[in-house]
Motif scaffolding. Structure first.
Motif, PDB file in Angstrom:
ATOM      1  N   HIS A   1      81.099  56.262  54.766  1.00  0.00           N
ATOM      2  CA  HIS A   1      82.555  56.358  54.627  1.00  0.00           C
ATOM      3  C   HIS A   1      82.975  55.805  53.261  1.00  0.00           C
ATOM      4  CE1 HIS A   1      86.812  55.442  55.207  1.00  0.00           C
ATOM      5  NE2 HIS A   1      86.801  56.302  56.208  1.00  0.00           N
ATOM      6  N   PRO A   2      83.854  56.519  52.558  1.00  0.00           N
ATOM      7  CA  PRO A   2      84.208  56.113  51.187  1.00  0.00           C
ATOM      8  C   PRO A   2      84.682  54.655  51.073  1.00  0.00           C
ATOM      9  CG  PRO A   2      85.555  57.992  51.955  1.00  0.00           C
ATOM     10  CD  PRO A   2      84.444  57.819  52.928  1.00  0.00           C
ATOM     11  N   VAL A   3      85.412  54.155  52.079  1.00  0.00           N
ATOM     12  CA  VAL A   3      85.896  52.775  51.990  1.00  0.00           C
ATOM     13  C   VAL A   3      84.764  51.762  52.221  1.00  0.00           C
ATOM     14  CG1 VAL A   3      87.262  51.034  53.226  1.00  0.00           C
ATOM     15  CG2 VAL A   3      88.341  53.153  52.457  1.00  0.00           C
ATOM     16  N   ILE A   4      83.949  52.027  53.210  1.00  0.00           N
ATOM     17  CA  ILE A   4      82.844  51.100  53.524  1.00  0.00           C
ATOM     18  C   ILE A   4      81.834  51.094  52.367  1.00  0.00           C
ATOM     19  CG2 ILE A   4      81.051  50.516  55.222  1.00  0.00           C
ATOM     20  CD1 ILE A   4      83.974  50.519  56.329  1.00  0.00           C
ATOM     21  N   LYS A   5      81.617  52.281  51.826  1.00  0.00           N
ATOM     22  CA  LYS A   5      80.623  52.449  50.763  1.00  0.00           C
ATOM     23  C   LYS A   5      80.989  51.695  49.491  1.00  0.00           C
ATOM     24  CE  LYS A   5      77.948  56.467  49.250  1.00  0.00           C
ATOM     25  NZ  LYS A   5      77.930  57.935  49.278  1.00  0.00           N
ATOM     26  N   THR A   6      82.290  51.608  49.229  1.00  0.00           N
ATOM     27  CA  THR A   6      82.712  51.021  47.956  1.00  0.00           C
ATOM     28  C   THR A   6      83.167  49.568  48.114  1.00  0.00           C
ATOM     29  OG1 THR A   6      84.909  51.936  48.345  1.00  0.00           O
ATOM     30  CG2 THR A   6      83.416  53.227  46.963  1.00  0.00           C
ATOM     31  N   GLU A   7      83.334  49.112  49.343  1.00  0.00           N
ATOM     32  CA  GLU A   7      83.741  47.713  49.555  1.00  0.00           C
ATOM     33  C   GLU A   7      82.493  46.843  49.466  1.00  0.00           C
ATOM     34  OE1 GLU A   7      85.767  44.669  49.734  1.00  0.00           O
ATOM     35  OE2 GLU A   7      87.080  46.367  50.182  1.00  0.00           O
ATOM     36  N   TYR A   8      82.686  45.586  49.099  1.00  0.00           N
ATOM     37  CA  TYR A   8      81.555  44.654  48.979  1.00  0.00           C
ATOM     38  C   TYR A   8      80.783  44.507  50.287  1.00  0.00           C
ATOM     39  CZ  TYR A   8      78.959  40.351  49.115  1.00  0.00           C
ATOM     40  OH  TYR A   8      77.963  39.444  49.301  1.00  0.00           O
ATOM     41  N   LEU A   9      79.465  44.658  50.197  1.00  0.00           N
ATOM     42  CA  LEU A   9      78.574  44.312  51.318  1.00  0.00           C
ATOM     43  C   LEU A   9      77.362  43.599  50.729  1.00  0.00           C
ATOM     44  CD1 LEU A   9      78.094  47.093  54.026  1.00  0.00           C
ATOM     45  CD2 LEU A   9      79.274  44.919  54.176  1.00  0.00           C
ATOM     46  N   PRO A  10      76.888  42.560  51.385  1.00  0.00           N
ATOM     47  CA  PRO A  10      75.714  41.886  50.842  1.00  0.00           C
ATOM     48  C   PRO A  10      74.490  42.812  50.887  1.00  0.00           C
ATOM     49  CG  PRO A  10      76.271  41.024  53.018  1.00  0.00           C
ATOM     50  CD  PRO A  10      77.387  41.935  52.619  1.00  0.00           C
ATOM     51  N   HIS A  11      73.579  42.600  49.988  1.00  0.00           N
ATOM     52  CA  HIS A  11      72.356  43.386  49.912  1.00  0.00           C
ATOM     53  C   HIS A  11      71.434  43.027  51.079  1.00  0.00           C
ATOM     54  CE1 HIS A  11      68.453  44.715  48.343  1.00  0.00           C
ATOM     55  NE2 HIS A  11      69.162  45.599  47.655  1.00  0.00           N
ATOM     56  N   ARG A  12      70.670  43.989  51.533  1.00  0.00           N
ATOM     57  CA  ARG A  12      69.726  43.793  52.637  1.00  0.00           C
ATOM     58  C   ARG A  12      68.836  42.550  52.447  1.00  0.00           C
ATOM     59  NH1 ARG A  12      64.625  43.093  52.952  1.00  0.00           N
ATOM     60  NH2 ARG A  12      63.780  43.357  55.041  1.00  0.00           N
ATOM     61  N   ASP A  13      68.341  42.342  51.220  1.00  0.00           N
ATOM     62  CA  ASP A  13      67.453  41.196  50.970  1.00  0.00           C
ATOM     63  C   ASP A  13      68.182  39.867  51.119  1.00  0.00           C
ATOM     64  OD1 ASP A  13      65.650  43.152  50.434  1.00  0.00           O
ATOM     65  OD2 ASP A  13      65.603  42.827  48.254  1.00  0.00           O
ATOM     66  N   GLU A  14      69.463  39.854  50.722  1.00  0.00           N
ATOM     67  CA  GLU A  14      70.270  38.633  50.876  1.00  0.00           C
ATOM     68  C   GLU A  14      70.494  38.332  52.359  1.00  0.00           C
ATOM     69  OE1 GLU A  14      73.404  38.623  47.202  1.00  0.00           O
ATOM     70  OE2 GLU A  14      73.577  40.304  48.602  1.00  0.00           O
ATOM     71  N   ILE A  15      70.781  39.401  53.111  1.00  0.00           N
ATOM     72  CA  ILE A  15      70.981  39.233  54.553  1.00  0.00           C
ATOM     73  C   ILE A  15      69.692  38.709  55.183  1.00  0.00           C
ATOM     74  CG2 ILE A  15      71.579  40.405  56.719  1.00  0.00           C
ATOM     75  CD1 ILE A  15      73.124  42.491  55.114  1.00  0.00           C
ATOM     76  N   PHE A  16      68.568  39.296  54.773  1.00  0.00           N
ATOM     77  CA  PHE A  16      67.273  38.906  55.332  1.00  0.00           C
ATOM     78  C   PHE A  16      66.971  37.434  55.065  1.00  0.00           C
ATOM     79  CE2 PHE A  16      62.717  38.353  55.548  1.00  0.00           C
ATOM     80  CZ  PHE A  16      62.375  39.084  56.680  1.00  0.00           C
ATOM     81  N   SER A  17      67.156  36.991  53.836  1.00  0.00           N
ATOM     82  CA  SER A  17      66.754  35.604  53.560  1.00  0.00           C
ATOM     83  C   SER A  17      67.760  34.617  54.163  1.00  0.00           C
ATOM     84  CB  SER A  17      66.533  35.374  52.065  1.00  0.00           C
ATOM     85  OG  SER A  17      67.747  35.496  51.387  1.00  0.00           O
ATOM     86  N   PHE A  18      69.041  34.980  54.213  1.00  0.00           N
ATOM     87  CA  PHE A  18      70.030  34.101  54.854  1.00  0.00           C
ATOM     88  C   PHE A  18      69.689  33.886  56.323  1.00  0.00           C
ATOM     89  CE2 PHE A  18      73.881  33.347  57.307  1.00  0.00           C
ATOM     90  CZ  PHE A  18      74.463  32.299  56.618  1.00  0.00           C
ATOM     91  N   TYR A  19      69.437  34.970  57.039  1.00  0.00           N
ATOM     92  CA  TYR A  19      69.213  34.837  58.487  1.00  0.00           C
ATOM     93  C   TYR A  19      67.813  34.336  58.831  1.00  0.00           C
ATOM     94  CZ  TYR A  19      73.831  36.522  59.544  1.00  0.00           C
ATOM     95  OH  TYR A  19      75.202  36.613  59.639  1.00  0.00           O
ATOM     96  N   SER A  20      66.851  34.509  57.912  1.00  0.00           N
ATOM     97  CA  SER A  20      65.526  33.908  58.137  1.00  0.00           C
ATOM     98  C   SER A  20      65.681  32.385  58.152  1.00  0.00           C
ATOM     99  CB  SER A  20      64.557  34.306  57.023  1.00  0.00           C
ATOM    100  OG  SER A  20      64.380  35.694  57.036  1.00  0.00           O
ATOM    101  N   ARG A  21      66.447  31.883  57.201  1.00  0.00           N
ATOM    102  CA  ARG A  21      66.694  30.442  57.111  1.00  0.00           C
ATOM    103  C   ARG A  21      67.454  29.955  58.343  1.00  0.00           C
ATOM    104  NH1 ARG A  21      68.628  31.057  52.106  1.00  0.00           N
ATOM    105  NH2 ARG A  21      70.744  30.689  52.810  1.00  0.00           N
ATOM    106  N   ARG A  22      68.510  30.683  58.721  1.00  0.00           N
ATOM    107  CA  ARG A  22      69.319  30.299  59.885  1.00  0.00           C
ATOM    108  C   ARG A  22      68.478  30.276  61.149  1.00  0.00           C
ATOM    109  NH1 ARG A  22      73.260  27.377  60.178  1.00  0.00           N
ATOM    110  NH2 ARG A  22      74.617  28.449  61.649  1.00  0.00           N
TER     111      ARG A  22
END
Lengths: 243, 243
Positions: free
Chosen positions: A198-219
């Motif tokens: 979706h054009p709005v979701i695609k262009t709005e800020y989302l964290p990168h997959r690798d950032e999500i991975f390392s954040f939740y690995s730590r959590r």
């Protein structure tokens, strides 16, 4: 319709799916806002001031009024900027949207988070629960036969469900579980593609997959000793509170 | 405005505060409805049919559409029968009402129920939490300075808070705890009197104090072994899920 003139502010945290859904809602409405990042692990006095009850993000500030709770904020956004409605106008469809949004928040997020933050038998039970809850979502999407929960356009339920598209797949990797089985959830899989495209979701800020991975690995490492319980009583409590 | 012509039905259980708030909402709107009692401990196939997702009461049936979840139902009632609004019309007050209703459901009911269904240290912690949550409600009532949360008239938040007036006092007796300290909660005490004296609440069905007492004494005996946990891990889980 209110002009967006910079009096709108969102206080958030970069990885929070609750924050993303609010930012998407504002973007869908075309409302400009100031975004302020708050480190939720080292909270500033600002956050306690804005949200004294829960001390959580997101907080929307509009005309100086701070408003917490993402579900409440999205309904507020829809009440103030009434064009391009996020909730259906028909009362029964509106009620059903509220029902499914609540279901996603209370059941789907809770069970998938428990699957992330547990191991062994606890984790198996959490995964089983999560899959059963997602069966309901799959059923609804198939029943409605639309691209989105909101019909042809992205709506309230889609925003609440957003985390299924980009966070849940990473949680699965972090916790080495399989929840989003493609053959079991074809409609959710199609929804995910449409949502992320979706054009709005695609262009709005989302964290990168690798950032999500390392954040939740730590959590996961931090929370595992707290949430996973091998004790008989612990499990009972767990099941009671999830019911 | 829709004519109330018997097409409205409520499926409920006699002691459920979630059911009472829906019945109050309909009564406040002057909507006639058929009431059907459902034994939630021996559920009939009807309930699974009406509420396949949660299998809980209340369910509102309108024009053949079954709708579960008391908070969702009350918003629906307010959307369909728009006279005598239960939610404020102003978007920010509306959002605040939704915030406090959610707070009552998620925090106040959960913590007071845990105080009822626990003992010893667990119970002390639950009581402490409940009192702190009620501090917030007291603060709001004092700040607003009105008879009800809804102003001069009973509104959405008051209906959700209803259980504080007639069920919580009995829970305290059953569990031998003191949560509703008069000197700490003068505004809640005044609200309770006004609420119970309201013509609609006064004339609508409410179970007798003795019935509430014996029902919850039995429930406490049944649930105590499940909810009270003296284990280290059990407590952690408890605190995590309450956070």
């Amino acid at each position: 319709m209110e002009k967006s003139d910079g009096r709108v502010e969102v206080v958030g945290y970069w990885i929070s799916a609750y924050v993303h859904r609010v930012r998407w809602a504002l973007k869908l409405k075309g409302v400009d806002y100031k975004y302020t990042e708050e480190d939720i692990f080292n909270k500033t006095p600002l956050l306690s001031h804005l949200n004294p009850v829960h001390g959580k993000v997101p907080v929307l500030i509009h005309h100086g009024n701070p408003l917490p709770e993402s579900a409440v904020i999205i309904e507020y956004i829809d009440d103030v900027w009434t064009h391009d409605p996020l909730l259906p106008q028909d009362p029964i469809l509106r009620a059903q949207a509220r029902f499914w949004a609540k279901f996603l928040d209370q059941k789907v997020i809770t069970s998938t988070a428990l699957a992330l933050y547990s191991e062994g038998e606890d984790q198996e039970r959490a995964v089983k629960l999560a899959v059963e809850y997602l069966d309901r979502i799959e059923e609804q999407l198939q029943l409605q036969g639309n691209i989105f929960f909101g019909g042809e356009k992205i709506g309230y339920v889609d925003l609440v469900m957003g985390f299924v598209a980009y966070i849940l797949p990473v949680w699965q990797e972090v916790a080495s579980v399989n929840i989003l089985d493609l053959s079991r959830f074809p409609a959710i899989a199609a929804w995910t593609v449409n949502f992320l495209e979706h054009p709005v979701i695609k262009t709005e800020y989302l964290p990168h997959r690798d950032e999500i991975f390392s954040f939740y690995s730590r959590r996961r490492q931090e929370l595992l000793p707290l949430c996973g319980s091998q004790t008989h009583l612990g499990k009972k409590v767990w099941s009671f509170l999830l019911s």
